[in-house]
Design a protein around this motif. Structure first.
Motif, PDB file in Angstrom:
ATOM      1  N   LEU A 596       0.855  -1.184   0.000  1.00  0.00           N
ATOM      2  CA  LEU A 596       0.000   0.000   0.000  1.00  0.00           C
ATOM      3  C   LEU A 596       0.893   1.238   0.000  1.00  0.00           C
ATOM      4  CD1 LEU A 596      -2.463  -1.243   2.784  1.00  0.00           C
ATOM      5  CD2 LEU A 596      -2.559  -1.651   0.320  1.00  0.00           C
ATOM      6  N   GLU A 597       0.723   2.084  -1.009  1.00  0.00           N
ATOM      7  CA  GLU A 597       1.699   3.149  -1.240  1.00  0.00           C
ATOM      8  C   GLU A 597       1.405   4.448  -0.497  1.00  0.00           C
ATOM      9  OE1 GLU A 597       1.659   3.394  -5.545  1.00  0.00           O
ATOM     10  OE2 GLU A 597       3.493   2.188  -5.634  1.00  0.00           O
ATOM     11  N   LYS A 598       0.196   4.634  -0.001  1.00  0.00           N
ATOM     12  CA  LYS A 598      -0.159   5.921   0.594  1.00  0.00           C
ATOM     13  C   LYS A 598      -0.541   5.764   2.059  1.00  0.00           C
ATOM     14  CE  LYS A 598      -1.840   8.112  -3.676  1.00  0.00           C
ATOM     15  NZ  LYS A 598      -2.989   8.807  -4.313  1.00  0.00           N
ATOM     16  N   ASP A 599      -0.260   6.813   2.827  1.00  0.00           N
ATOM     17  CA  ASP A 599      -0.705   6.862   4.220  1.00  0.00           C
ATOM     18  C   ASP A 599      -2.220   7.030   4.270  1.00  0.00           C
ATOM     19  OD1 ASP A 599       1.713   6.596   5.558  1.00  0.00           O
ATOM     20  OD2 ASP A 599       2.178   8.722   5.378  1.00  0.00           O
ATOM     21  N   ARG A 600      -2.842   6.304   5.169  1.00  0.00           N
ATOM     22  CA  ARG A 600      -4.257   6.489   5.467  1.00  0.00           C
ATOM     23  C   ARG A 600      -4.343   6.697   6.979  1.00  0.00           C
ATOM     24  NH1 ARG A 600      -5.881   7.442   0.357  1.00  0.00           N
ATOM     25  NH2 ARG A 600      -5.171   5.768  -1.027  1.00  0.00           N
ATOM     26  N   PRO A 601      -4.483   7.937   7.429  1.00  0.00           N
ATOM     27  CA  PRO A 601      -4.359   8.221   8.864  1.00  0.00           C
ATOM     28  C   PRO A 601      -5.522   7.680   9.677  1.00  0.00           C
ATOM     29  CG  PRO A 601      -5.082  10.179   7.681  1.00  0.00           C
ATOM     30  CD  PRO A 601      -4.763   9.142   6.639  1.00  0.00           C
ATOM     31  N   ALA A 602      -5.236   7.421  10.948  1.00  0.00           N
ATOM     32  CA  ALA A 602      -6.287   7.017  11.884  1.00  0.00           C
ATOM     33  C   ALA A 602      -7.107   8.245  12.256  1.00  0.00           C
ATOM     34  CB  ALA A 602      -5.665   6.390  13.132  1.00  0.00           C
ATOM     35  N   THR A 603      -8.392   8.190  11.974  1.00  0.00           N
ATOM     36  CA  THR A 603      -9.289   9.318  12.224  1.00  0.00           C
ATOM     37  C   THR A 603     -10.537   8.797  12.930  1.00  0.00           C
ATOM     38  OG1 THR A 603      -8.506  10.384  10.193  1.00  0.00           O
ATOM     39  CG2 THR A 603     -10.535  11.248  11.182  1.00  0.00           C
ATOM     40  N   THR A 604     -11.019   9.547  13.889  1.00  0.00           N
ATOM     41  CA  THR A 604     -12.226   9.145  14.602  1.00  0.00           C
ATOM     42  C   THR A 604     -13.389   9.005  13.630  1.00  0.00           C
ATOM     43  OG1 THR A 604     -11.483  10.308  16.581  1.00  0.00           O
ATOM     44  CG2 THR A 604     -13.825   9.782  16.437  1.00  0.00           C
ATOM     45  N   GLY A 605     -14.120   7.903  13.750  1.00  0.00           N
ATOM     46  CA  GLY A 605     -15.272   7.682  12.891  1.00  0.00           C
ATOM     47  C   GLY A 605     -14.909   7.301  11.471  1.00  0.00           C
ATOM     48  N   GLN A 606     -13.746   6.672  11.284  1.00  0.00           N
ATOM     49  CA  GLN A 606     -13.322   6.344   9.922  1.00  0.00           C
ATOM     50  C   GLN A 606     -12.481   5.070   9.922  1.00  0.00           C
ATOM     51  OE1 GLN A 606     -12.237   9.576   7.005  1.00  0.00           O
ATOM     52  NE2 GLN A 606     -10.202   8.752   7.327  1.00  0.00           N
ATOM     53  N   PHE A 607     -12.653   4.244   8.902  1.00  0.00           N
ATOM     54  CA  PHE A 607     -11.763   3.105   8.677  1.00  0.00           C
ATOM     55  C   PHE A 607     -11.710   2.824   7.184  1.00  0.00           C
ATOM     56  CE2 PHE A 607     -15.923   1.424   9.948  1.00  0.00           C
ATOM     57  CZ  PHE A 607     -16.245   0.617   8.878  1.00  0.00           C
ATOM     58  N   TYR A 608     -10.855   1.892   6.807  1.00  0.00           N
ATOM     59  CA  TYR A 608     -10.552   1.646   5.396  1.00  0.00           C
ATOM     60  C   TYR A 608     -10.803   0.180   5.060  1.00  0.00           C
ATOM     61  CZ  TYR A 608      -8.175   6.013   6.420  1.00  0.00           C
ATOM     62  OH  TYR A 608      -7.889   7.288   6.851  1.00  0.00           O
ATOM     63  N   ASN A 609     -11.266  -0.040   3.836  1.00  0.00           N
ATOM     64  CA  ASN A 609     -11.587  -1.389   3.375  1.00  0.00           C
ATOM     65  C   ASN A 609     -10.821  -1.691   2.094  1.00  0.00           C
ATOM     66  OD1 ASN A 609     -14.120  -2.193   5.131  1.00  0.00           O
ATOM     67  ND2 ASN A 609     -14.469  -0.092   4.464  1.00  0.00           N
ATOM     68  N   TYR A 610     -10.261  -2.891   2.029  1.00  0.00           N
ATOM     69  CA  TYR A 610      -9.583  -3.377   0.830  1.00  0.00           C
ATOM     70  C   TYR A 610     -10.230  -4.695   0.437  1.00  0.00           C
ATOM     71  CZ  TYR A 610      -6.043   0.079   2.063  1.00  0.00           C
ATOM     72  OH  TYR A 610      -5.391   1.252   2.367  1.00  0.00           O
ATOM     73  N   HIS A 611     -10.796  -4.726  -0.751  1.00  0.00           N
ATOM     74  CA  HIS A 611     -11.459  -5.931  -1.239  1.00  0.00           C
ATOM     75  C   HIS A 611     -10.617  -6.534  -2.357  1.00  0.00           C
ATOM     76  CE1 HIS A 611     -15.541  -4.018   0.081  1.00  0.00           C
ATOM     77  NE2 HIS A 611     -14.810  -4.433   1.098  1.00  0.00           N
ATOM     78  N   VAL A 612     -10.137  -7.736  -2.133  1.00  0.00           N
ATOM     79  CA  VAL A 612      -9.397  -8.468  -3.164  1.00  0.00           C
ATOM     80  C   VAL A 612     -10.303  -9.582  -3.655  1.00  0.00           C
ATOM     81  CG1 VAL A 612      -7.344  -9.810  -3.706  1.00  0.00           C
ATOM     82  CG2 VAL A 612      -7.201  -7.918  -2.060  1.00  0.00           C
ATOM     83  N   THR A 613     -10.675  -9.514  -4.936  1.00  0.00           N
ATOM     84  CA  THR A 613     -11.646 -10.444  -5.501  1.00  0.00           C
ATOM     85  C   THR A 613     -11.002 -11.282  -6.585  1.00  0.00           C
ATOM     86  OG1 THR A 613     -13.397  -8.822  -5.096  1.00  0.00           O
ATOM     87  CG2 THR A 613     -13.921 -10.643  -6.570  1.00  0.00           C
TER      88      THR A 613
END
Length: 697
Positions: A596-613
């Motif tokens: 994963l090439e970019k920072d995704r900061p920890a933020t209140t009320g937020q998360f990240y999803n990665y779907h590999v299909t």
């Protein structure tokens, strides 16, 4: 024979205000000097607060306390709570109450203590109000049975929307009794919004509409139009945030409710089975005793059921017996119900018993239902069962005491029986609490997928932080699962060392150049544990035990350095590092590795999803709270029976953000949080973004 002090109250009204005030003070003083109050409160407090740090902390508990904490930190209001089992967003009442302990401390145990204290207050309120209307003996029996009721204790020991019902149901019921006995006016100003609040805490609260209607019928002179208007206005104000939310989503929850009403109608005795279960002197999921004792406790439950039925019949008979004294018959048939009401009003005690009986008998409406009934739906009927039993036993004891001979022996026997019934409940509930605290239960049978307690999760994270300080490591990675992801997500936000949480459908590790990490793995993440220990230099540092099942494990992990072909750059900001077949005792299948090439900061009320299909193998969904640039993401597909020449893989990346909305115009500074999440791609997708075809490894 009368249970109440109605005559004394009416007599005091004829006297001057000073003697009346003096009598009230004297009565309160005598109550406070009653030794049984302190014993009841002590027992209720012990059973609800002992070992409270082991309170359940699964998804619902973490979600609602997270919302309360975030609202305090942001200075926002709240428009919804979490999602109900039927798929709608709950109104926000629960969150506002939990904002009280959240404002004091970020530790979730405060929310559990707050819930327990409200339940203890309900027991105390039960004693005082029962003593006011039905006398000391009925108050003592009712409050003691309620204080030692196993299921009421169980639901008082952890945060949950409906667990707040205990206190507010008790307040509403005793508001009804105050109206019945003393014909208070203005009560609807409180009763209408209070009923609305109960419905906010859980949909079963609407069943309290039955005793409200009975109270209106039996005390019609207390009903005023202005009270209904003011009460409805307060109800509207109470629901205003939720109504604004419904406007913003085009009343989606209303349509879900209407769709639910079209489900298949079911007629069965499920509600009666659950009602009997709720009367049990122990909670079967916890109690670990010999078969002989279990059989004994089950017979006590059957006996308690019979006692409830007798108490209900007594309440109905006592409430309706005033109709027998009616001699005049109205000339027109439609005046007959008014004559009945007038006859019933001649006995305030009988009317009160009818209100209590209607509260329990409304349960029969659930013989017909469209959703599966759950045990916690029965919270709305507590402590009504114990009030009726206390009144019935007290009446029997008083009745026998007025006679000589064998009735006196029967009176002493009945008194001893009442004491033994309370003691049996105390023994069963105490064993249940001790089993809950020490983990003497099957956690997978008790909760799905398994049970999590707060202290075990806090201890595991605290130990991870200690190990990180010892090894001078800057980040902790937590491998969570469906049962504890929300809990670790909240606790990670309170950690002193940056902590990244991912679900167990993937493995998230930093780039090898950042050095080793502390990796905390969940109790049943056997596949991910096998992958990490097989493919990295992983050292088991310690085991963080849990009282009810498999432990958390702490590893010192040195992420692997990528060797092999040049990483394949995808158009969505990811790199494909390669794939390999895995064959271990715990994991057999295909592992795909990504950067994963970019920072995704920890933020209140937020998360990240990665779907590999994979068209051939299915989809793997990864959820993480934050990402550092060059982090490695591993996804695993269990081995398929068939082999393929090549695989088609597609990667999609989404950001889920908690939705908030503000009022328009001059009120734009007022912001409401919700439990709804808006999910969107990180960037606009091209036709082939994140897609590639690879040969089978």
């Amino acid at each position: 024979m009368t249970f109440t002090r109605v005559q004394n109250f009416k007599a005091s009204q004829a006297e001057t205000s000073e003697p009346a005030a003096y009598k009230q003070q004297a009565s309160l003083r005598s109550w406070l000097l009653s030794w049984e109050i302190y014993l009841i409160v002590l027992v209720a407090s012990f059973l609800r607060l002992y070992g409270i740090q082991r309170t359940e902390f699964d998804g619902d508990q973490a979600d609602i306390f997270q919302m309360a904490h975030d609202a305090i930190v942001r200075g926002h209001l709240v428009a919804t709570s979490n999602i109900a089992s039927i798929g709608i967003y709950n109104p926000p009442g629960t969150i506002y109450f939990l904002m009280v302990p959240a404002a004091i401390s970020a530790d979730p145990v405060g929310g559990a203590i707050f819930t327990a204290i409200l339940s203890i207050a309900s027991v105390l309120l039960t004693y005082f109000c029962m003593r006011r209307y039905f006398g000391r003996l009925a108050a003592t029996i009712s409050a003691s049975l309620y204080a030692t009721a196993a299921l009421s204790i169980f639901y008082s020991r952890f945060m949950w929307n409906q667990n707040l019902l205990f206190f507010f149901v008790t307040v509403l019921i005793f508001l009804f009794l105050e109206v019945i006995f003393f014909q208070r006016k203005g009560w609807l100003i409180l009763a209408i919004p209070l009923l609305g609040l109960l419905f906010q805490l859980h949909g079963s609260g609407i069943l309290l509409l039955a005793p409200l209607i009975v109270t209106v019928v039996l005390a019609p002179k207390t009903v005023r139009i202005r009270d209904i208007v003011f009460g409805s206005g307060l109800l509207l104000l109470l629901y205003l945030p939720y109504i604004l939310w419904e406007f913003s989503v085009s009343f989606h929850d209303v349509s879900v409710l209407l769709t639910g009403s079209q489900r298949e109608n079911v007629y069965d005795n499920q509600i009666w089975i659950l009602y009997q279960t709720y009367l049990s002197p122990f909670y079967e999921s916890f109690l670990n005793l010999d078969t002989v004792y279990i059989t004994f406790f089950k017979w006590v439950r059957v006996f308690m059921t019979g006692l409830i039925i007798l108490s209900l019949l007594f309440a109905l008979f006592s409430g309706l017996k005033a109709l027998r004294r009616q001699h005049e018959s109205p000339r027109v048939w439609w005046l007959k119900p008014l004559q009945w009401v007038k006859a019933l009003q001649s006995s305030p005690e009988g009317c009160a018993l009818l209100v209590l009986a209607s509260w329990q008998l409304v349960m029969l409406s659930e013989i017909h239902h469209t959703i599966k009934l759950q045990l916690h739906y029965l919270i709305v009927f507590a402590p009504g069962q114990y009030l009726l039993v206390g009144i019935f036993l007290a009446w029997l004891i008083y009745w026998l005491r007025q006679r000589t001979g064998w009735p006196r022996v029967a009176m002493y026997s009945l008194s001893i029986f009442s004491l033994l019934l309370i003691l049996v409940q105390l023994v069963g509930s105490t064993y249940s609490v001790l089993d809950a605290v020490t983990g003497q239960f099957n956690e997978k049978d008790f909760s799905h997928p398994y049970y999590n307690d707060l202290q075990s999760m806090q201890d595991a994270l605290a130990r991870a932080e200690d190990e990180a300080r010892v090894h001078r490591i800057q980040h902790i990675y937590v491998d969570a699962d469906r049962s504890n992801f929300s809990g670790f997500r909240y606790l990670a936000g309170q950690a002193q060392i940056p902590t990244i949480v991912s679900n167990d459908e993937c493995v998230l590790l930093p780039d090898a150049s950042r050095g080793p990490i502390i990796w905390l793995v969940s109790p049943y993440s056997a596949v991910n544990e096998a992958l990490v220990t097989h493919l990295t230099n992983a050292t088991l540092l310690s085991v963080s035990h849990r009282p009810s099942g498999a432990p958390f494990k702490l590893y010192l992990v040195q992420p692997p350095v990528h060797v092999g072909d040049q990483p394949l750059q995808l158009s969505n900001g990811m790199q494909y590092l390669g794939s390999q077949s895995i064959h271990t005792a715990q994991a057999q299948g295909l592992l795909t590795q990504w950067r994963l090439e970019k920072d995704r900061p920890a933020t209140t009320g937020q998360f990240y999803n990665y779907h590999v299909t994979s068209n051939e193998l299915g989809r793997d969904s990864c959820k993480v709270t934050s990402v550092q640039s060059d982090d490695q993401l591993w996804t695993f597909f269990p081995q398929q029976p068939a082999k393929f020449n090549q695989l088609s893989l597609r990667v999609e990346m989404y950001q889920s953000t908690e939705q908030s909305f503000s009022l328009p115009g001059l009120l734009s500074f007022i912001t409401f949080d919700t439990f709804s999440y808006q999910t969107q791609r990180f960037q606009k997708a091209s036709a082939n973004q994140g897609s590639l075809t690879i040969p089978w490894p």
